[in-house]
Each structure stands twice: as C-alpha cells, then as structure tokens.
Design a protein around this motif. Structure first.
Motif, PDB file in Angstrom:
ATOM      1  N   ARG A 158     -10.042  -6.453  -3.686  1.00  0.00           N
ATOM      2  CA  ARG A 158     -10.155  -5.142  -1.684  1.00  0.00           C
ATOM      3  C   ARG A 158      -8.005  -4.994  -0.684  1.00  0.00           C
ATOM      4  O   ARG A 158      -8.488  -4.580  -0.535  1.00  0.00           O
ATOM      5  N   PHE A 159      -7.975  -6.417  -1.062  1.00  0.00           N
ATOM      6  CA  PHE A 159      -6.438  -6.556  -1.007  1.00  0.00           C
ATOM      7  C   PHE A 159      -6.087  -5.431  -1.208  1.00  0.00           C
ATOM      8  O   PHE A 159      -4.784  -4.825  -0.695  1.00  0.00           O
ATOM      9  N   THR A 160      -6.231  -4.114  -2.388  1.00  0.00           N
ATOM     10  CA  THR A 160      -5.404  -3.142  -2.991  1.00  0.00           C
ATOM     11  C   THR A 160      -5.855  -2.052  -2.163  1.00  0.00           C
ATOM     12  O   THR A 160      -5.473  -1.035  -2.406  1.00  0.00           O
ATOM     13  N   PHE A 161      -6.696  -1.594  -1.528  1.00  0.00           N
ATOM     14  CA  PHE A 161      -7.436  -0.859  -0.496  1.00  0.00           C
ATOM     15  C   PHE A 161      -6.580   0.169   0.405  1.00  0.00           C
ATOM     16  O   PHE A 161      -6.810   1.393   0.080  1.00  0.00           O
ATOM     17  N   THR A 162      -6.042  -1.032   0.637  1.00  0.00           N
ATOM     18  CA  THR A 162      -4.643  -0.474   1.853  1.00  0.00           C
ATOM     19  C   THR A 162      -3.503   0.691   1.278  1.00  0.00           C
ATOM     20  O   THR A 162      -3.198   1.239   1.843  1.00  0.00           O
ATOM     21  N   VAL A 163      -3.515   0.297   0.211  1.00  0.00           N
ATOM     22  CA  VAL A 163      -2.261   0.897  -0.457  1.00  0.00           C
ATOM     23  C   VAL A 163      -2.582   2.819  -1.063  1.00  0.00           C
ATOM     24  O   VAL A 163      -3.493   3.298  -1.065  1.00  0.00           O
ATOM     25  N   PRO A 164      -2.300   4.053  -0.233  1.00  0.00           N
ATOM     26  CA  PRO A 164      -2.037   4.531  -0.076  1.00  0.00           C
ATOM     27  C   PRO A 164      -1.805   4.443  -1.520  1.00  0.00           C
ATOM     28  O   PRO A 164      -1.715   4.731  -2.453  1.00  0.00           O
ATOM     29  N   LYS A 165      -3.135   6.235  -1.829  1.00  0.00           N
ATOM     30  CA  LYS A 165      -3.286   7.308  -2.749  1.00  0.00           C
ATOM     31  C   LYS A 165      -1.786   7.494  -3.242  1.00  0.00           C
ATOM     32  O   LYS A 165      -1.947   7.801  -4.781  1.00  0.00           O
ATOM     33  N   TYR A 166      -0.748   7.852  -3.388  1.00  0.00           N
ATOM     34  CA  TYR A 166       0.307   8.180  -3.484  1.00  0.00           C
ATOM     35  C   TYR A 166       0.599   6.826  -4.770  1.00  0.00           C
ATOM     36  O   TYR A 166       1.618   7.439  -5.830  1.00  0.00           O
ATOM     37  N   GLN A 167       0.516   6.253  -3.973  1.00  0.00           N
ATOM     38  CA  GLN A 167       0.640   4.466  -4.921  1.00  0.00           C
ATOM     39  C   GLN A 167       0.377   4.267  -5.160  1.00  0.00           C
ATOM     40  O   GLN A 167       0.465   3.435  -6.510  1.00  0.00           O
ATOM     41  N   MET A 168      -0.924   4.483  -4.723  1.00  0.00           N
ATOM     42  CA  MET A 168      -2.134   4.074  -5.764  1.00  0.00           C
ATOM     43  C   MET A 168      -1.828   4.636  -7.476  1.00  0.00           C
ATOM     44  O   MET A 168      -1.974   3.777  -8.289  1.00  0.00           O
ATOM     45  N   VAL A 169      -1.624   6.408  -7.593  1.00  0.00           N
ATOM     46  CA  VAL A 169      -2.104   6.445  -8.848  1.00  0.00           C
ATOM     47  C   VAL A 169       0.302   6.278  -9.652  1.00  0.00           C
ATOM     48  O   VAL A 169      -0.317   6.139 -10.961  1.00  0.00           O
ATOM     49  N   ALA A 170       0.595   5.591  -8.881  1.00  0.00           N
ATOM     50  CA  ALA A 170       2.129   5.236  -9.026  1.00  0.00           C
ATOM     51  C   ALA A 170       1.801   4.446 -10.258  1.00  0.00           C
ATOM     52  O   ALA A 170       2.389   3.982 -11.105  1.00  0.00           O
ATOM     53  N   GLY A 171       1.013   3.103  -9.194  1.00  0.00           N
ATOM     54  CA  GLY A 171       0.512   1.799  -9.714  1.00  0.00           C
ATOM     55  C   GLY A 171      -0.147   2.263 -10.996  1.00  0.00           C
ATOM     56  O   GLY A 171       0.159   1.626 -12.315  1.00  0.00           O
ATOM     57  N   ILE A 172      -1.172   3.009 -10.985  1.00  0.00           N
ATOM     58  CA  ILE A 172      -1.776   3.671 -12.250  1.00  0.00           C
ATOM     59  C   ILE A 172      -0.804   4.319 -14.040  1.00  0.00           C
ATOM     60  O   ILE A 172      -1.323   3.201 -14.637  1.00  0.00           O
ATOM     61  N   TYR A 173       0.069   4.871 -12.964  1.00  0.00           N
ATOM     62  CA  TYR A 173       0.860   5.152 -14.664  1.00  0.00           C
ATOM     63  C   TYR A 173       1.677   3.887 -14.868  1.00  0.00           C
ATOM     64  O   TYR A 173       2.086   4.275 -15.683  1.00  0.00           O
ATOM     65  N   ASP A 174       1.966   3.193 -13.664  1.00  0.00           N
ATOM     66  CA  ASP A 174       3.069   2.443 -14.075  1.00  0.00           C
ATOM     67  C   ASP A 174       2.369   0.924 -15.250  1.00  0.00           C
ATOM     68  O   ASP A 174       2.692   1.098 -16.400  1.00  0.00           O
ATOM     69  N   ILE A 175       0.918   0.575 -15.001  1.00  0.00           N
ATOM     70  CA  ILE A 175       0.185   0.091 -15.911  1.00  0.00           C
ATOM     71  C   ILE A 175       0.016   1.091 -17.087  1.00  0.00           C
ATOM     72  O   ILE A 175       0.481   0.092 -18.493  1.00  0.00           O
ATOM     73  N   MET A 176      -0.341   1.934 -17.170  1.00  0.00           N
ATOM     74  CA  MET A 176      -0.167   2.976 -18.288  1.00  0.00           C
ATOM     75  C   MET A 176       0.728   3.399 -19.192  1.00  0.00           C
ATOM     76  O   MET A 176       0.871   2.698 -20.367  1.00  0.00           O
TER      77      MET A 176
ATOM     78  N   ALA B 231     -11.598   5.675  -9.411  1.00  0.00           N
ATOM     79  CA  ALA B 231     -10.328   5.639  -7.791  1.00  0.00           C
ATOM     80  C   ALA B 231      -9.950   6.816  -7.215  1.00  0.00           C
ATOM     81  O   ALA B 231      -9.580   6.177  -6.288  1.00  0.00           O
ATOM     82  N   ASN B 232      -9.842   7.571  -8.327  1.00  0.00           N
ATOM     83  CA  ASN B 232      -9.011   8.435  -7.994  1.00  0.00           C
ATOM     84  C   ASN B 232      -9.635   9.859  -6.424  1.00  0.00           C
ATOM     85  O   ASN B 232      -9.491   9.982  -5.934  1.00  0.00           O
ATOM     86  N   VAL B 233     -11.159   9.219  -7.335  1.00  0.00           N
ATOM     87  CA  VAL B 233     -12.428  10.122  -6.685  1.00  0.00           C
ATOM     88  C   VAL B 233     -12.536   9.163  -5.031  1.00  0.00           C
ATOM     89  O   VAL B 233     -12.783   9.763  -4.427  1.00  0.00           O
ATOM     90  N   ASN B 234     -13.056   7.907  -5.463  1.00  0.00           N
ATOM     91  CA  ASN B 234     -13.528   6.718  -4.370  1.00  0.00           C
ATOM     92  C   ASN B 234     -12.117   5.760  -4.293  1.00  0.00           C
ATOM     93  O   ASN B 234     -12.697   4.824  -4.607  1.00  0.00           O
ATOM     94  N   PRO B 235     -11.549   5.767  -3.309  1.00  0.00           N
ATOM     95  CA  PRO B 235     -10.302   4.889  -4.153  1.00  0.00           C
ATOM     96  C   PRO B 235     -10.656   3.435  -3.198  1.00  0.00           C
ATOM     97  O   PRO B 235      -9.910   1.841  -2.702  1.00  0.00           O
ATOM     98  N   GLU B 236     -11.606   3.196  -2.796  1.00  0.00           N
ATOM     99  CA  GLU B 236     -12.836   2.038  -2.196  1.00  0.00           C
ATOM    100  C   GLU B 236     -13.781   2.046  -3.135  1.00  0.00           C
ATOM    101  O   GLU B 236     -15.028   1.200  -2.646  1.00  0.00           O
ATOM    102  N   ASP B 237     -14.051   2.554  -4.398  1.00  0.00           N
ATOM    103  CA  ASP B 237     -14.383   1.877  -5.784  1.00  0.00           C
ATOM    104  C   ASP B 237     -14.322   0.046  -5.404  1.00  0.00           C
ATOM    105  O   ASP B 237     -13.574   0.863  -7.216  1.00  0.00           O
ATOM    106  N   TYR B 238     -14.700  -0.651  -5.293  1.00  0.00           N
ATOM    107  CA  TYR B 238     -14.799  -2.222  -5.775  1.00  0.00           C
ATOM    108  C   TYR B 238     -14.458  -1.681  -7.305  1.00  0.00           C
ATOM    109  O   TYR B 238     -13.745  -2.631  -7.995  1.00  0.00           O
TER     110      TYR B 238
END
Lengths: 388, 388
Positions: A179-197, A231-238
C-alpha cells in the motif's frame, strides 16, 4: 546448475498491509539510537513518516534524522550521513523510501567508521570492508531495485560524472507494505516495472545450459506481466501491486542468477543514456532494449534459441509453422506491445537524448562479457543510434 | 500476495561439485567438538565419509560419531543422540545423509539441553524451544525433503505408531553436491522426485487469488519435469541431478507457500499408507494422488480452474475446443503418464496395501483444511479404496 556457488540471503522480510507493525518489534533487538534516512519529504505528506515515528517511539528509540536523500544519492550526501552517524554514535540506520534511500543507508553504514575516503576505497577500488558496520533496516515505499534484500549500493559522483556500486551487507530486515507504493506516480510505477523486467531478463539472457534459475525467472516474468497490466489499469489494485513488489525483491536477491553468466548490457546502455539526460532509470532501459535485443538476435544463434524460449514460455507465442528467428522476433514484438501499453519510453529521444550526445554516451558505457554476443564500441554506438 | 507474512531463511547453501571444500571453512566459525551423524554406513562405502573426515581434520575438529540414523528416525534414537551430545558437550552437529539425517540432527540439537521429554514437549505439544540450541550443518546426499533449508524435523514413535513434526531451527549451512546423490538407487531417486513434485503441488493447489508464489511454483515444476526425464534415462546426468537438487531445496524452504493456504492432504494420505506398509514415502504419495486429485476436480469448481491452469502452464495442454474439466483432466493424465515413465507406484496395492487395512489407514489420516475441498472420513476411505 553447472558450476559452484553459494547462496546466502539472511534478510528478514515482513510483507503485507500490516507489516509496519513489525518495525517496533525488530528495533527492540538493537540499541536505542536510530538514524532515520529519507528523501524529499513525500513520506511526510502521505503519512508514512508519522506511522514510522509512532513505531520508533513504541520501541523507545532516540531518533536523529537525515532527509533529502536524492534519487541518485551522491557520495557527498553519503559523507554527510556518515559524519552524522559517527558523531551521534547511532546504533541502527533505518531507511524509509525507495531503492535509492536503501542504497544510501548501506553506504552510510559502511562508511561511518571508515577513516579514509569511501568513494576511492569502496566504489572505485572494491576493497573489503573491515571497519565497524552499523546495522540497516528499511521501510520500502517503491518496488523496483531489489535493494531491500541485497547488499548492493549504487552511489554517484557528480565531480567525476560516474555512478558506481559496491556490495556492502544486506539489510537485517525490510518492511514491504504494498500500500505504501500506491503514492508513486504512474510514470515512476511503470519505470519500476520495466526495471524489474530488465533485471530478470539480464540474468535470463545468458547461457545455453538447462538451469532451474531460468525456469524461476520465467515464472517471475509471467507474474509481472499479469500484474503490471492490472496495475496499469488500476494502480490501486492491491493484489497486483503486492505481486509486483514481491517479484521485484526476488528478481534481484541473487536467487535467479545462480549458475548464470548474466548480461547486464541493457543496464550499462541505459545508465549511459541517463548520465547525459537525467531521464528516469526504468525508461532509459526500455528505450535501449529493443535495439540491443535485435542486435543479439541478428548476431547469435544461441540468442535466437533463448529469445524463442522466452517468446513461447513467457509471451505465449506459438512456434507452429515459423522459423526460430520468427518466433524469437514475435516474442520481442509482443514484449514491445506490452511496453507501449504501459507507456514506457520506446526510444532514447523520448528520454531527451540527441544524436550529438551518442559518442559521449558510448564512452560512458562499459561492455559486459557474459551475454550471447560481446559488443565492440562501434556496435555500442550503433545500438544507441538505432535507439534514437 | 494477499495477507501478511514474514520470510526469513538464513541458511547458507554451498552448491556444486566442489562444495564440500567449504566445510572446513564453515567449521572454523565454531568451537571444535563436532558430533557427526549419519545413517547405515553407505557413506563409508562410497567414500563421502573419508572426504568429510578430511575436512573435519583440516578444520581441527574433535569428532564424536553417531551412526545408524534410520530412514524414519525414532524418538529413541533422538534421545540416544541428545544424551551423547550433552555428555560430550558438543559444539556443533553435522549431518551427512538425506533428509532423515538432517531432521534427526535438528531434533538432537534442540533436545540435548532440554531436561524433559522432547517427544511430549516438542512433537506432541508444540511448546517453544527455550533451552540451549546446538548449531547444525549438513552435507546432503539425497534430494527431496528440503530439510537442508528449513527448520522442520519429522520424528517417529513406534510405541505410539505416530510420525510427528516440529519446527526447530534451520541448519546454519548446507553443502549440496549433486554428485553425492548419484549413489542413490533409482527407486529412491524417483521417489525423491515425486516427493518434490508433491511438495510443490500441495502448496500450489490452494487459493483462487493471483499470487506470485504460484508462478514460481510453475517454474519449479517445469524444471523438475525436464530434469527428471533426463535423470530417468541417465541417473549420472550431472546437469539434471543438479537441477533436481536445487529444485528440491526451493520447493520447501517456505518461498512458494507465502500467502498460500496450502493443502497437504496427499502427504497425509501417503503417510497413512506408509504407516501400514512401510513403503517408500515418495511412492506412497504417487499412489494416492490420482484418486485424490480426481475427487477434487469432481467436487470443486475452483479446483477445476487450478488444475486447468496447471495443465496449460506446466503440462503443455492446449485448451482449444475443450471444456475446463477436459483440460484439467488431460493435465492430470499427462502427469500420470510422466509418473509411469519414472516408474512410480501408481496404486497403493503396489505399496503393499490391502483392502482390510483401509479403515486403519483412514484413522491414521489427519484431514487438512486449506485445500479446494475438505474431505470427510468416508471420502478418505473412498480415496484410499480408489487408490487400491
């Protein structure tokens, strides 16, 4: 699993919505003076700071704070923290933030009681740590780097225009509340996802042997693809965010690189781009990988086979009535479709790169030796040009 | 990853053909008196004993030995070892053997300095360990149980006709040399392989959420299937045996049960059969799983969906123009074809069971609550009858 290796990862992970309540319990195992490290203050706005302080109080800790840890922490900031940690004689270092903050805590923990220049000693010369180490823990607020369960610390020097890493020690414990990651802006969230990939791929894309590590890597990628779409559709999908957070940890805690040569070339290329553009890490990786992977497929039959396997086992491509190269390429194109879906940078122009910067980027780009094809400098330039 | 959990697994694993050379290094971290535990003496015949003794000598250890640890170690044998460990005041317990030996070492380590009856206190009443613990390490010679990287110890009482477990502590380190598993007879090797498969399935076959643990489990199963087929043709295929050994460890070190309910019903049924036949553990699991899984598919729509996923993602079944049930069943049949290939017991008659023993077995069979369908006693009897 050909070859000899050691696996040892003693970090304790507390995971879940209620995981922060474990912080006071954990802190009771240490003496009372805690140095709290965090970034730009977003944790004060979103309430995480107050929750952490309540836990520190519950554990009876005395707290000194260092704020302003930047996304690419500098050695100057490390020295500031190390000085404070030593002067205040702190017993424990607690990072609250993303991977940069955790990296920073490790560097401070290993530098506070070192009398020389940590930049020269650790990061440039990889000398062994022999001084007193201050134990580290973290409350993670962003998924991606895996720093919560590894020993790695990446630190930058602006005067030398370099970003280097050193393996200190793992955090004793890490608290992972999706839940603490919910506040990360979407641009950063997807960057994190590609970093993981990219972390997973850079370990997966090496070797021709049959290795259990690759099968685990495929599992992690499959999970990441499913959850990233949700998460891309709903960033608050826990559920989705929790899977992404867990995948990030296991993508880079040394599990899936056991008995692997690994090829970190996409990270080298991406970091070279970032050095000249200051673009977000994950987006720079996305921007260079298409051109690099096409080069691999064109140069190496082993790469064709591994990309074919990736296409079939991870991207759901059917191999029927196709050549191996066609299957490999179809997998890559399916991946790129997913990347576009997420809104990742698909070229380095989108990251702010310009043709006249390419030569400098190539100079800043180390060349890895573990992958299916070893680039020469001209090919580094070509990959960067193809990425424009 | 719904729910809250902790992951902590500090065991250090040394893996590979040369991994035994790490033993003397590791032992230097402890005081010198080592208790060496092993089974029937096969390690003397195959030379592993001599290699271990050379390492102990190199580390300057004083050694006391306890041999004769049986495949299902008894509480009487534990008491004998605990008495010796205390009387000799040993500093470290080293197990050389398979999972039974490692389980035994843990029980001795937690019982030596306990003044009461460990069977009553630990295994029957699950009371917390508060006495002094003697650190444990192991040199593994058989892949299957995962005891090398978990805290679990399974001990039997012949007087009470019960086999119970308790979670003590993890080994500090484990040495995994795949070549040491080459001497295991083929009947035992395939039993170990099915034990591993069953461990993974019993964690996988629960829950309807989307959980990264299930994706990792699928990766482990895919690796196990590929390697088991190779090892079945050539038991001395090092690559295959090394993948099997690594998969066994990660199948049961708590990684893939994070945020899972789990359903250990196949183990409960198999152990009930073993209690009356003394058949090899892995073969009893194989013998009961077909009937149990068919019951699950017939009773639970959630089970149908999960078996369908298993069929598609692990057994390579195509879902085209088929009902969900058909896909699920085709997956199960493909698995059973693999089991026959390996030469596993496909029914409990082959394990030595007789119809008149079924009622007693049902009495000895606890019923798990975490799976897709909770059996009543009549259904336990029916599954056992269907397994004849």
């Amino acid at each position: 699993m050909l070859g000899n290796f050691t696996f040892h990862n003693p970090t304790k992970l507390h995971f879940g919505e209620d995981s922060l309540s474990k912080l006071s319990e954990e802190l009771k195992n240490y003496d009372k003076k805690v140095m709290l490290c965090y970034g730009g203050g977003s944790i004060k706005r979103n309430g995480i700071y107050d929750q952490v302080m309540a836990e520190l109080k519950k554990a009876g800790c005395e707290v000194v704070e260092i704020a302003g840890v930047m996304p690419n922490p500098t050695i100057e900031k490390v020295l500031e923290g190390a000085h404070m940690a030593r002067q205040e004689n702190v017993d424990f270092i607690l990072g609250v933030g993303g991977g940069s903050t955790v990296d920073y805590c490790k560097a401070v923990a290993g530098s506070a009681w070192y009398d020389g220049d940590p930049w020269e000693y650790y990061f440039k010369n990889w000398q062994p740590m022999t001084c007193r180490w201050i134990p580290v823990g973290c409350v993670l607020t962003m998924a991606g780097t895996g720093s919560e369960m590894d020993s790695c610390s990446v630190i930058s020097s602006h005067t030398e225009n370099r970003k280097l890493f050193y393996n200190f020690r793992n955090p004793d414990f890490s608290i992972l509340n999706p839940r603490f990651t919910f506040t990360v802006p979407k641009y950063q969230m997807v960057a994190g996802i590609y970093d993981i990939m990219s972390h997973i791929l850079e370990q997966y894309l090496s070797g021709t042997d049959d290795n259990t590590s690759d099968y685990i890597a495929e599992g992690l990628m499959r999970s990441l693809i499913v959850s990233s779409r949700k998460a891309n559709v709903n960033p608050e999908d826990y559920e989705a965010r929790s899977n992404i957070m867990w995948t990030a940890t296991w993508a880079l805690n040394t599990l899936i690189d056991r008995a692997k040569a690994t090829d970190w070339m996409v990270h080298m290329l991406g970091q070279a781009v970032a050095a000249y553009t200051d673009a977000t890490h994950g987006h720079t990786l996305a921007a260079v990988s298409g051109a690099y992977y096409r080069l691999l497929i064109s140069k190496s039959p082993d790469a064709v086979q591994k990309f074919k396997r990736l296409a079939m086992n991870v991207w759901g491509v059917s191999a029927e009535v196709k050549t191996d190269e066609q299957v490999a390429m179809e997998g890559l194109e399916t991946m790129e479709q997913w990347m576009r879906e997420l809104g990742l940078a698909m070229n380095i122009t989108d990251c702010g790169a310009k043709p006249e910067l390419i030569e400098g980027m190539a100079d800043a780009c180390p060349i890895c030796q573990g992958g299916y094809y070893i680039l020469n400098r001209d090919e580094v330039v070509q990959v960067l040009k193809d990425s424009l």
